[in-house]
Scaffold this motif. Structure first.
Motif, PDB file in Angstrom:
ATOM      1  N   GLU A 561       5.409  -1.584   6.153  1.00  0.00           N
ATOM      2  CA  GLU A 561       5.426  -2.310   4.663  1.00  0.00           C
ATOM      3  C   GLU A 561       5.435  -1.565   3.948  1.00  0.00           C
ATOM      4  O   GLU A 561       6.018  -1.808   2.524  1.00  0.00           O
ATOM      5  N   TRP A 562       5.266  -0.241   3.657  1.00  0.00           N
ATOM      6  CA  TRP A 562       5.188   0.759   2.833  1.00  0.00           C
ATOM      7  C   TRP A 562       6.155   2.032   2.970  1.00  0.00           C
ATOM      8  O   TRP A 562       6.389   1.995   4.512  1.00  0.00           O
ATOM      9  N   LEU A 563       6.600   2.700   2.387  1.00  0.00           N
ATOM     10  CA  LEU A 563       7.255   3.748   2.531  1.00  0.00           C
ATOM     11  C   LEU A 563       6.736   4.826   3.723  1.00  0.00           C
ATOM     12  O   LEU A 563       6.895   5.352   4.581  1.00  0.00           O
ATOM     13  N   GLU A 564       5.278   4.907   3.388  1.00  0.00           N
ATOM     14  CA  GLU A 564       4.207   5.609   4.476  1.00  0.00           C
ATOM     15  C   GLU A 564       3.898   4.696   5.463  1.00  0.00           C
ATOM     16  O   GLU A 564       3.717   3.331   5.327  1.00  0.00           O
ATOM     17  N   ASP A 565       3.310   5.073   6.574  1.00  0.00           N
ATOM     18  CA  ASP A 565       2.748   4.122   7.561  1.00  0.00           C
ATOM     19  C   ASP A 565       1.143   4.164   7.222  1.00  0.00           C
ATOM     20  O   ASP A 565       0.483   4.499   7.962  1.00  0.00           O
ATOM     21  N   TYR A 566       1.055   3.411   6.168  1.00  0.00           N
ATOM     22  CA  TYR A 566      -0.313   2.994   5.840  1.00  0.00           C
ATOM     23  C   TYR A 566      -0.964   2.158   6.692  1.00  0.00           C
ATOM     24  O   TYR A 566      -0.369   1.375   7.437  1.00  0.00           O
TER      25      TYR A 566
END
Length: 771
Positions: A561-566
């Motif tokens: 959902e975000w650029l990083e795999d939060y």
């Protein structure tokens, strides 16, 4: 009895059981029975608030660069704090759409043999009930052709019509008076103090006229009494000062009513039906009717909620009801587009933190998902005009908040094109909200291939949006990708992988932002080439596209959902904005991106299976659309069944449950109706990624059926008949020339078509020109 009719064998005691009518500007929710009846009147331009300049505490690109550095450095706390300081303006006179008034009719009869019906084939609402051995009949419609509400009441007895009528205001300023014995005149102003200062809002003025045959008509103290008539006609008209100059609007309702009386009720009704059916009759859907379709609508919904699933035509009714609601709320000349509640207003959302406005982080967009495929393209035009107005206000927002050229709008907007960030960054800093709604310009062009529209409307507006993002976006120092931000993934939160487990909202390069920008850049590049213009911009777009981040798959196999795999802080959340890439966009398809499709399935299953899942109308509709795009017809069907059986009132309007997003009680929200309608269409026909996919997600429950008139990208119109789950025959009408890849089950075939030709296609994808 018409199968495509909502009908009930008892009175409607409250708003949420009423039946909706509308003409694209003026609307009513009608409820009641034999003792009394209420018309809750709404008008699309009746807004509190006013246009005003929103002051920014940012002063251009330098503070934005400093703000971004916090996120690049992983200091989310400092970044969010600074964003609140410079990108969180105070809420002022944003306003909200308000209900205008109630028209109350009192008959004083006992509730005997009450039957209420809304025939969506002709947009006529009827009510009847018994009085001893007599029958009293009422019918009502909202005519777009003549711009008013018309109502007829008659009895089987020559003197059987007696009633009183009065108006009750729903705002802080409303007054009605007897202009004569059979005319009530009224005026008011849309005032409230939750979303504005209580002193600014749109003004209205209108009339109610009662014309009786026989009997006696008297009027006094804001009330009209009819006694002993054999028939009565009531006309209602109202107009506002929204967007007008001078005082001519003050006489507009009187003028409309004078013209209506000259025309006469019968002609008004005939013209209304002709006008309505010009749009409605373009599409027909049949999933197989049986005796269950003759039951009252509330009983049919209750049976489905109890797991008795033997009513396939209920889904056809829900689909066509969505098209009916579109025609009620959005006609080619409507002054404003559909808002959070379409064109009706339950007086709940507008009195709390929500507002009855334009939510640009899926709700308003979803209202328009079924427009093109549902063959109601003209209903898109008010939104097209609104987006142009939004872009005008968005130029100031781009300059004042970001120091950039072009235009931008964020999470919410109002009747005057509010474009600034909203008053809380956690949900209001959706930097692609304006772009998301502007995507409907692309949709309108792809379905119509209207080159004049592309040249004069779509490309100029979208080009300015592209100029903003080209100026605004930054290279991520870690990845070398061109990213947006800080922005949100509406309206979700995450843990920043820093060991704090604090809910964070802002980050760089959310998946939704990147998908929307990617689609924008590619569309503008292709349009510029087609129009042979803006060579320098073409080069800039081509360079930028190469730098955009790819869609990514996280460690759990999910679509990131975000650029990083939060880590998701709210895995149960109602918004699934990153799945926009699957539906309604087409960056993920089972046939061309199977790995990403599998990741989207993981995301869908995780959201649906999470504890305390936020079971809400627009999420369920989105689930259904996503499953349709994954060609999972039975899963899509399960979601539509849940939407109808569990998230609809007895009148088939969808609602949001209490306890979600701050709702203290059930609130009507239109997006579930429109999103569900669109998802059903996607189960029957898809036309994206260059494919024309026939019956792509047909559920087992719709074993036999047919539809006609659905539209496809490439300016095509499609009819299909199927039996025993297999396509029997397909007809495609071409309104332009082009090429697509035909797809049915595991078969594909190239399809070259010419404008004005008609083609027959069989289950083996053999094509015949039958023009």
């Amino acid at each position: 009895m018409s199968e495509l009719k909502l009908w009930y064998s008892q009175a409607a005691k409250q708003w949420k059981d009423g039946l909706p009518i509308g003409n694209g500007r003026l609307a009513a929710m009608v409820y009641g029975g034999a003792e009394k009846e209420t018309w809750n009147i709404t008008e699309s331009t009746f807004w509190s608030g006013k246009p005003e300049i929103i002051e920014s505490r940012s002063y251009g690109k330098e503070p934005i660069a400093k703000l971004r550095q916090h996120f690049f450095d992983g200091d989310y706390e400092a970044g969010e704090r600074m964003a609140q300081e410079i990108l969180q303006p105070a809420k002022r006179n944003f306003g909200t759409n308000l209900p205008m008034c109630d028209v109350e009719l009192r008959f004083g009869h006992e509730e005997n043999d009450v039957v209420r019906e809304l025939n969506i084939d002709n947009a006529i609402l009827t009510t009847s009930h018994s009085i001893n051995e007599a029958k009293l009949h009422r019918e009502m419609f909202a005519t777009h052709e003549d711009g008013l509400l018309a109502y007829r009441i008659w009895s089987s007895l020559p003197d059987g019509v007696s009633f009183s009528i009065q108006l009750k205001g729903r705002t802080d300023l409303f007054q009605s008076v007897n202009e004569s014995s059979d005319v009530l005149a009224f005026h008011g102003q849309a005032l409230e103090s939750v979303h504005s200062d209580g002193e600014c809002g749109v003004r209205c003025k209108g009339q109610v006229r009662v014309r009786a045959q026989g009997g006696q008509v008297t009027g006094d103290n804001g009330r009209i009494e009819v006694a002993g008539a054999w028939e009565a006609i009531i006309y209602f008209a109202v107009h506002t000062d929204y967007g007008v100059e001078g005082d001519d609007w003050l006489q507009e309702s009187k003028k409309r009513l004078d013209e209506a009386e000259l025309k006469g009720y019968s002609r008004l009704k005939a013209d209304h039906i002709t006008d309505y059916r010009k749009g409605y009759d373009r599409v027909h859907v049949d999933f197989g009717a049986n005796a269950t379709a003759l039951l009252p609508t509330d009983e049919r919904i209750k049976r489905l909620s109890e797991g008795i699933d033997d009513d396939p035509q209920l889904y056809a009714l829900f689909f066509q009801y969505g098209r009916y609601l579109t025609l009620c709320g959005a006609r080619e000349d409507s002054p404003l587009p559909l808002n959070l509640q379409g064109i009706w207003n339950d007086d709940i959302a507008c009195r709390m933190g929500w507002t009855c406005d334009y939510h640009l982080d899926i709700n308003t967009e979803m209202n328009y998902y079924p427009i093109e495929i549902g063959n109601l393209s003209e209903s898109h035009l008010p939104l097209m005009r609104y987006i142009e107005r939004l872009a005008q206000g968005g130029r100031s927002a781009a300059k004042d908040f970001y120091g950039c050229e072009g235009w931008v709008a964020h999470t919410v907007s109002n009747a005057w094109g509010f474009a600034a960030p909203a008053w809380q960054t956690s949900w209001g800093l959706n930097v692609t909200g304006g772009l998301w709604i502007a995507g409907q310009l692309m949709e309108h062009y792809e379905f119509t291939l209207d080159d004049e529209f592309l040249k004069k409307t779509a490309y100029p507006v979208l080009k300015e949006s592209a100029l903003f993002f080209l100026d605004y976006m930054a290279i991520h120092p870690k990845y070398g990708w061109l990213v947006t931000g800080p922005s949100i993934s509406p309206e979700n939160t995450f843990f920043a992988n820093d060991g704090t487990y604090v809910h964070r909202t802002l980050s760089m390069g959310t998946t939704l932002d990147q998908v929307l920008v990617h689609d924008l850049f590619e569309f503008c590049l292709e349009a510029a080439r087609k129009l042979n213009t803006d060579d320098n911009l073409q080069d800039r777009l081509q360079h930028a596209i190469a730098l955009l981040p790819p869609l990514q798959i996280g460690a759990k196999g999910q679509l990131q959902e975000w650029l990083e795999d939060y880590e998701e802080a709210q895995p149960e959340h109602r918004h699934l904005s990153h799945l926009h890439s699957l539906y309604p966009a087409a960056r993920i398809t089972p046939q061309y991106t199977p790995a990403l499709s599998d990741a989207a399935k993981v995301t869908l299953d995780a959201r649906k299976g999470s504890a305390n899942h936020e079971d809400i109308e627009f999420t369920v509709a989105a689930f259904a659309g996503c499953h349709a795009r994954l060609h999972e017809g039975d899963h899509a069907y399960e979601q539509i069944s849940h939407l109808i059986g569990e998230l609809c009132y007895s009148n088939l309007l969808t609602y949001s449950k209490p306890g979600i997003a701050g709702a203290e009680e059930e609130i009507y929200v239109a997006d579930g109706n429109f999103g569900g309608t669109a998802a059903i269409a996607e189960m029957l026909l898809q036309s994206h990624a260059g494919d024309l996919h026939l019956l792509p997600a047909l559920p087992a429950k719709w074993n036999a059926g047919k539809f006609s008139g659905l539209r496809a990208r490439g300016a095509l119109e499609v009819d299909i008949v199927w039996t025993e789950g297999r396509m029997a025959e397909t007809t495609v009408k071409a309104f332009a020339s082009g090429r697509m890849l035909l797809r049915y089950h595991d078969r594909t075939a190239p399809f070259d078509y010419e404008a004005g030709r008609v083609y027959a296609i069989d289950g083996e994808l053999r094509i015949r020109d039958i023009s």
